[in-house]
Design a protein around this motif. Structure first.
Motif, PDB file in Angstrom:
ATOM      1  N   LEU A 174      -6.091  29.952  -6.398  1.00  0.00           N
ATOM      2  CA  LEU A 174      -5.535  29.161  -5.301  1.00  0.00           C
ATOM      3  C   LEU A 174      -4.272  28.421  -5.738  1.00  0.00           C
ATOM      4  CD1 LEU A 174      -8.940  27.770  -3.989  1.00  0.00           C
ATOM      5  CD2 LEU A 174      -7.563  29.600  -2.991  1.00  0.00           C
ATOM      6  N   THR A 175      -3.714  28.842  -6.845  1.00  0.00           N
ATOM      7  CA  THR A 175      -2.576  28.137  -7.431  1.00  0.00           C
ATOM      8  C   THR A 175      -1.260  28.769  -7.000  1.00  0.00           C
ATOM      9  OG1 THR A 175      -3.908  27.527  -9.345  1.00  0.00           O
ATOM     10  CG2 THR A 175      -1.511  27.438  -9.616  1.00  0.00           C
ATOM     11  N   SER A 199       1.095  18.220 -11.603  1.00  0.00           N
ATOM     12  CA  SER A 199       0.666  18.618 -10.271  1.00  0.00           C
ATOM     13  C   SER A 199       0.612  17.412  -9.322  1.00  0.00           C
ATOM     14  CB  SER A 199      -0.704  19.311 -10.327  1.00  0.00           C
ATOM     15  OG  SER A 199      -0.881  20.125  -9.201  1.00  0.00           O
ATOM     16  N   PHE A 200       1.593  16.528  -9.469  1.00  0.00           N
ATOM     17  CA  PHE A 200       1.693  15.323  -8.639  1.00  0.00           C
ATOM     18  C   PHE A 200       0.439  14.460  -8.756  1.00  0.00           C
ATOM     19  CE2 PHE A 200       4.683  18.349  -6.872  1.00  0.00           C
ATOM     20  CZ  PHE A 200       5.836  17.582  -6.828  1.00  0.00           C
ATOM     21  N   PRO A 259     -11.405  17.021  -0.683  1.00  0.00           N
ATOM     22  CA  PRO A 259     -10.061  17.354  -1.173  1.00  0.00           C
ATOM     23  C   PRO A 259      -9.709  18.803  -0.852  1.00  0.00           C
ATOM     24  CG  PRO A 259     -11.603  17.288  -3.004  1.00  0.00           C
ATOM     25  CD  PRO A 259     -12.386  16.914  -1.775  1.00  0.00           C
ATOM     26  N   SER A 260      -8.407  19.039  -0.676  1.00  0.00           N
ATOM     27  CA  SER A 260      -7.937  20.411  -0.551  1.00  0.00           C
ATOM     28  C   SER A 260      -8.156  21.124  -1.875  1.00  0.00           C
ATOM     29  CB  SER A 260      -6.449  20.415  -0.207  1.00  0.00           C
ATOM     30  OG  SER A 260      -5.934  21.731  -0.314  1.00  0.00           O
ATOM     31  N   LEU A 261      -8.404  22.422  -1.824  1.00  0.00           N
ATOM     32  CA  LEU A 261      -8.561  23.181  -3.072  1.00  0.00           C
ATOM     33  C   LEU A 261      -7.297  23.927  -3.462  1.00  0.00           C
ATOM     34  CD1 LEU A 261     -12.197  24.535  -2.667  1.00  0.00           C
ATOM     35  CD2 LEU A 261     -11.388  22.469  -3.819  1.00  0.00           C
ATOM     36  N   ARG A 262      -6.249  23.801  -2.677  1.00  0.00           N
ATOM     37  CA  ARG A 262      -5.003  24.464  -3.078  1.00  0.00           C
ATOM     38  C   ARG A 262      -4.444  23.756  -4.308  1.00  0.00           C
ATOM     39  NH1 ARG A 262      -2.955  28.352   0.108  1.00  0.00           N
ATOM     40  NH2 ARG A 262      -4.143  28.750   2.005  1.00  0.00           N
ATOM     41  N   ASN A 263      -4.143  24.527  -5.322  1.00  0.00           N
ATOM     42  CA  ASN A 263      -3.689  24.034  -6.633  1.00  0.00           C
ATOM     43  C   ASN A 263      -4.756  23.189  -7.336  1.00  0.00           C
ATOM     44  OD1 ASN A 263      -1.252  25.323  -6.833  1.00  0.00           O
ATOM     45  ND2 ASN A 263      -0.090  23.667  -5.876  1.00  0.00           N
ATOM     46  N   VAL A 264      -6.002  23.378  -6.980  1.00  0.00           N
ATOM     47  CA  VAL A 264      -7.052  22.541  -7.554  1.00  0.00           C
ATOM     48  C   VAL A 264      -7.168  22.728  -9.070  1.00  0.00           C
ATOM     49  CG1 VAL A 264      -8.961  24.178  -7.191  1.00  0.00           C
ATOM     50  CG2 VAL A 264      -9.421  21.718  -7.197  1.00  0.00           C
ATOM     51  N   ALA A 265      -6.832  23.911  -9.544  1.00  0.00           N
ATOM     52  CA  ALA A 265      -6.978  24.157 -10.985  1.00  0.00           C
ATOM     53  C   ALA A 265      -6.054  23.266 -11.811  1.00  0.00           C
ATOM     54  CB  ALA A 265      -6.699  25.630 -11.290  1.00  0.00           C
TER      55      ALA A 265
END
Lengths: 486, 164
Positions: free
Chosen positions: A466-467, A107-108, A402-408
């Motif tokens: 949010l993934t 995830s980068f 931090p952004s929560l998009r793709n946080v998982a």
């Protein structure tokens, strides 16, 4: 010019402008077909105010323009930037690229507690998903554009540890890179002239030593958490404060116009990397489909979230108040808070040295590549972005939301990777049991939350919704650059 | 419902909310805070981009000035940079616009324990009319806006309440 007060009239149409409550949203959002129907479809899970808050979180529009980077949306620059992003030759050891820490397969990010360069660094590696939407870069915001951010690790002695001269030579010597560069930015300087352009040279900041290593206590704590990770390579960086660095010596020996020409190349490479990173966009998660369902009164799209995730969403914009900082379609206010997260290590040389945003502002001011500086393509836009920062010199360390998009996908969490899982993050905010006392500008809204185990699980499940990693696979690996024209 | 109807509805509801906000101080206002007064000076000061703009006015804490402000572009954005226009008049005789001042704007979120993360700066555009650049209110919620008028080393300001 004087408005005579007794002539002021309260006109109904004008009163609409009084007070923030009457203000229009700053960005047009898609309309909701029938808000009442949406609320009924949700069967009372959200009230009208909560619905409005949910709608404010999606969709994520196209990335905002970056006028400080004239090449931000140039596909040729993006292709070159992608090649550079994956190229380990842009490092002293020839093994470390941007993708080493910002690994597409992770995830980068890197999955580590603290970033690992030549030795353990001070902070957790942030993911690059949706980086083009950020206002500040690094946890302390010490860069104010994606291109200026990209330049720092290249020359940081504990990260890629290269120099702008070394990197310019790599591009110059590789026919495909050189062709890609020159097609976008124009001719490279005559780097074959080794008298004018030594193999390695860079300006060395006076305070470089202050910012080099993580403290030993932090490094030990991070390694203990990352069991199985490789041990850090041995590296000493305890030189005297006024050591005349060979990179600086070589830099000083160059003519000023040659230094400028090389810095121009370096800056252009940063702008190319940023143009690539702008494409790492994630914006159609199950949550976004759900919000489309709310706007369109479409029960099928509403089914994108499970019942538990919907309960978690209601908590997110309700009792848990996550949306206050994780606001807007990026699920981040892009600014800085003291969320009272305990330091990873508490030894005398540990967390107390950490100043967060106040240090970031100082370093941003000294960064020659800041958006107001001579290498910015729009210094006026840079001034709007960075010209009015307050010193933040009071209180505890603040870090970027931090952004929560793709946080998982980007565990561990927080600026020092303090929490291994989202459950631990939620536990922090619910109980605050581990939180140091709030001082200065600590977020006073943080109070223990009355959320039982099942509510915490619902919140975690919502964060899983949010993934979205649906990205052009061609962006996940080094690109095929066309051969140089003969 | 067409988009025009939706816009009308939005406008009407905004108007109703605004009327409520302006008719009296919001509950919980600190004593001495002037209620939001939105009114239009017929003719002046006017912004050619938004001639119908409304201003928020209050008397300064020491009673020396009438301080009026409005967002330069008419709307108060959440978490985006914006500019304020501030109009300052002397309350006491002989009255008139207050020239040569520096305007210092501070935003605070009393419920949060922090405030605006910017330090705006002002520039006088016409006698008594100042443009304040560098504003950014990064969160929704209750804000207090303190607008200080600094003249010859002496500051006196007015306070406003906002709910974003």
């Amino acid at each position: 010019m004087k408005p005579r007060r007794n002539e002021w009239v309260v006109a109904v149409a004008l009163v609409a402008g009084c007070g923030a409550r009457a203000s229009a949203p700053q960005r047009e959002r898609p309309a909701v077909a029938d808000p009442q129907a949406s609320l009924e479809l949700l069967d009372g899970e959200l009230d009208a105010a909560a619905l409005e808050r949910v709608l404010s979180l999606s969709p994520l529009p196209d990335p905002p323009a970056d006028p400080t980077n004239a090449h931000a949306d140039d596909p040729r620059a993006a292709l070159l930037g992608q090649a550079l992003f994956f190229d380990p030759r842009l490092s002293k050891d020839g093994e470390t690229s941007c993708a080493t820490c910002h690994d597409p397969a992770r995830s980068f990010s890197d999955g580590r507690t603290l970033a690992e360069g030549v030795t353990t660094l001070r902070r957790n590696t942030p993911s690059l998903w949706n980086v083009a939407y950020q206002r500040w870069f690094f946890w302390d915001g010490r860069a104010d554009s994606a291109w200026a951010q990209a330049l720092q690790p290249l020359e940081h002695p504990l990260e890629q540890a290269s120099t702008r001269l070394s990197i310019a030579h790599v591009v110059h010597a590789d026919p495909r890179l050189r062709a890609a560069y020159e097609a976008t930015f124009g001719p490279l300087p005559d780097l074959d002239d080794t008298q004018r352009f030594p193999a390695a040279a860079r300006p060395v900041a006076d305070d470089e030593h202050e910012h080099l290593a993580a403290t030993p206590a932090l490094g030990r704590a991070a390694r203990a958490r990352d069991q199985g990770s490789r041990p850090p390579r041995h590296h000493e960086h305890d030189g005297p404060a006024h050591f005349y660095h060979p990179h600086q010596r070589a830099w000083d020996a160059m003519a000023e116009q040659d230094r400028d020409a090389v810095t121009r190349v370096f800056v252009n490479l940063g702008k190319a990397i940023a143009a690539y990173e702008r494409r790492l966009v994630s914006r159609r998660s199950p949550f976004d489909v759900f919000v489309e369902g709310l706007r369109e009164n479409d029960p099928q799209k509403l089914a994108a979230l499970s019942a538990a995730q919907r309960r978690g969403l209601a908590l997110f914009v309700g009792a848990a108040r996550c949306h206050l900082c994780h606001s807007g379609p990026l699920l981040s206010d892009r600014e800085f808070h003291d969320a009272r997260v305990p330091p990873l290590a508490t030894s005398a040389d540990g967390e107390r040295a950490e100043r967060g945003r106040s240090e970031g502002i100082e370093r941003l001011g000294r960064d020659p590549f800041n958006a107001m500086g001579p290498w910015s393509d729009d210094r006026n836009a840079g001034e709007v972005r960075s010209g009015f920062l307050s010193s933040h010199a009071h209180g505890a360390a603040e870090f970027k939301t931090p952004s929560l998009r793709n946080v998982a996908l980007s565990a561990p969490y927080m600026h020092q990777g303090q929490y291994a899982t989202l459950d631990e993050v939620i536990e922090h905010y619910v109980s605050l049991a581990d939180a140091p006392p709030g001082v200065g500008s600590a977020e006073r809204l943080l109070v223990p939350l009355d959320l039982d185990r099942s509510a915490r699980e619902d919140l975690a499940r919502f964060l899983q919704a949010l993934t979205d990693v649906d990205l052009d696979p061609a962006l996940l690996a080094p690109p095929h650059l066309p051969p140089a024209p003969r | 419902m067409g988009s025009g109807d939706a816009l009308t509805l939005t406008w009407l509801s905004g108007m109703i909310l605004a009327l409520a906000a302006c008719s009296a101080p919001a509950p919980g206002n600190a004593p001495g805070h002037a209620p939001c007064e939105a009114a239009q000076a017929p003719g002046q000061p006017r912004d050619p981009e938004d001639p119908g703009a409304a201003w928020h006015s209050a008397t300064s804490r020491g009673g020396s000035y009438q301080v009026s402000w409005r967002p330069a572009r008419g709307v108060l954005p959440v978490n985006e940079p914006f500019e304020l226009l501030v109009w300052v008049e002397a309350e006491r005789a002989p009255g008139g616009p207050v020239e040569g001042a520096e305007i210092i704007v501070q935003g605070d979120m009393p419920d949060h324990g922090h405030g605006m993360l910017r330090e705006p700066r002002s520039r006088e555009e016409a006698p008594g009319l100042y443009r304040v650049r560098g504003m950014l209110l990064h969160m929704v919620g209750h804000w207090t806006l303190s607008i200080d008028v600094l003249v010859a080393g002496s500051a006196e300001g007015a306070d406003f309440e906002l709910d974003l």
